[in-house]
Design a protein around this motif. Sequence first.
Motif, PDB file in Angstrom:
ATOM      1  N   UNK A 162      18.045  14.159  33.037  1.00  0.00           N
ATOM      2  CA  UNK A 162      17.578  14.577  31.714  1.00  0.00           C
ATOM      3  C   UNK A 162      16.065  14.656  31.629  1.00  0.00           C
ATOM      4  N   UNK A 206      14.186  17.759  30.890  1.00  0.00           N
ATOM      5  CA  UNK A 206      14.543  18.354  29.601  1.00  0.00           C
ATOM      6  C   UNK A 206      13.733  17.760  28.465  1.00  0.00           C
ATOM      7  N   UNK A 207      13.261  16.543  28.695  1.00  0.00           N
ATOM      8  CA  UNK A 207      12.697  15.777  27.587  1.00  0.00           C
ATOM      9  C   UNK A 207      11.430  16.378  26.999  1.00  0.00           C
ATOM     10  N   UNK A 245      10.445  19.525  26.923  1.00  0.00           N
ATOM     11  CA  UNK A 245      10.471  20.974  26.679  1.00  0.00           C
ATOM     12  C   UNK A 245       9.674  21.368  25.440  1.00  0.00           C
ATOM     13  N   UNK A 246       9.626  20.461  24.458  1.00  0.00           N
ATOM     14  CA  UNK A 246       8.930  20.790  23.212  1.00  0.00           C
ATOM     15  C   UNK A 246       7.414  20.706  23.352  1.00  0.00           C
ATOM     16  N   UNK A 257      13.306  29.024  19.890  1.00  0.00           N
ATOM     17  CA  UNK A 257      14.478  28.253  19.489  1.00  0.00           C
ATOM     18  C   UNK A 257      14.567  26.968  20.311  1.00  0.00           C
ATOM     19  N   UNK A 258      14.316  27.106  21.595  1.00  0.00           N
ATOM     20  CA  UNK A 258      14.334  25.932  22.469  1.00  0.00           C
ATOM     21  C   UNK A 258      13.230  24.976  22.039  1.00  0.00           C
TER      22      UNK A 258
END
Lengths: 208, 384
Positions: free
Chosen positions: A14, A17-18, A20-21, A44-45
């Motif tokens: 994970x 992924x953490x 991504x913002x 959106x992501x």
Amino acid sequence: MERVRRRSRVLDAQAPLKDLRDIKVLVFHPDNQDGLQLIQQLQRIGCQVQAFWPPLPVLPERTEVVFLAIRPDALDVNFEWLKTEDEPTLIAVVDFENPTIVEAVIKANAKAILPLPIRTFGLLSTLVVARELNVRMKEQQKKLRKVEEKLLGVQRITEAKNILMRMHGISDADAYKLMRGQAMSKRTTVEDIAAAIISADGILSFEK
Amino acid sequence: MSNKDPVKIGLLFSDSGATSTIGRSQLQGALLAVDDINKQGGIDGRELLPVRYDAQSDPAMYARLAERLITRDKVNVIFGCYMSSSRKAVIPIIEKWNKLLFYPTLYEGFEFSNNVIYTGAAPNQNSVQLAEFMVSNFGARVYLVGSDYIYPYESNRIMGELVQQHPDSKKLAEVYVPLTADFKHFQNVIRDVQAKKPDFIFSTVVGDSTTLLYRAYAEAGLSPKQMPIASLTTSEAEISQMGANIAAGHFTSAPYFQSIESEANRSCLARYNAGFGDLCVPNMCWEASFFQVHIFANAMRKSGSDEIAAILPFVLGSEFEAPQGRIRIEPSNHHTCLYPRIGIANSKGQFTIVREARRAVHPDPYLVTHSLGDWAARIDNLEI
């Protein structure tokens, strides 16, 4: 508890992924429907997205991912920012896959391909996998460089030991002890002492 | 063009199989809206004509019937699907023919299709709120149990992550049972729960086996006061299956409960009870299924066509006074702004609402890392 399945989870998976913002994504794509859809899905992501066409010669600071359209009319991937140590993760956006385009994709060192037309499904995985690949490749390059240096050092030490053994008629272990003693008293590494011995030996041999 | 032909719409829910209780309620929610709309003269004089099939809780059947609705029955819009597997089976068909799907179910997020409108809760509209509530009221040592498919996996990932942001937290177990699990499965789970003694159980068990979990819990003599079950899917419908006494004291997070005190909800329930009687038990999926047909009808009144290209601009951004509150379709991601609520099951088989959002919470289907506390500023604590 038989007949009840337990799932073991790979928590590390994970990690990419953490953030991504937080990542800065650059889209070099013509201002058309595909470009717009790509930007909208990245938003959106939750990525921070900027889009330009044609591609910029210099990247904004801390750009982590670049989506680059590689098209029949934009095949030149000779960007300075691709040649740096700290190159961003490059994802090639393509609408042809003839050898000319594929070659340009390879030359650009792309970590993933995004075929046109844009589909929203799959973009997140492509982005995450490409980034992870880039990180791992950089780590491996770093590791490889270290191993090469280490190997060179070992070769030098062996060579220097041979010189000392020949000159002083001492054993392998004593030659190494001698070098380590020198390194300690001069506060340097055994590799440096070895290099000095080799170069001195070269000069002395030359004079003979 | 003055066209008085009926407008055909597809209703694709499961009247049989593992998820038939909820599927039937979604069908009834849609039919109530159709009835509402036709009683008001249809869509500009055109009657709404539902074409419905029973997908039998089988993804392959969903795909086949979706294609049949499109190619044989010539519908442009389908309302349907419950489990993620059914939605994933239908989306390729919907995209291939460029039709529109309205999906009235909470799900795990990480999806956007230009051909889908999502009207159930995304995880940031139910999981975060539930984790916050359970952890602050009962503690952070959690036991996770779910049905063996993707929605529970992802819900449990989020719940595990949220709970673990709390000091003294512990994930004691993460256990999955088949969708067709029998009573013995759940007796085993409850035995393990008794050994591990969590602060609460988080259940993502769905479908008709939900009853068995709560029954196994009750038969073991456990008390919801000490160790309640928290769920995102256990609704009034499941409670009516298991019995109010078995469910009482357990918690559910959802945007809709029958007990919501609003005019829109009261009149909607009254119309349902008058016209349809006891065909299903209204619940969160019933409500989403109800309001999404109205969203469609209102949009079509403006577009004059149910072709996706014509109608979509009027669906996106549109609002509706739903039983849960005024909802809005978020244009950027096609999901819906909803009102998170926490309910505790009471002795009448209903939920006593203990917390609710004052304003609609924006859907964020691609949120990877949820944080405890996100919601706190936006909720009313209704506990006495």
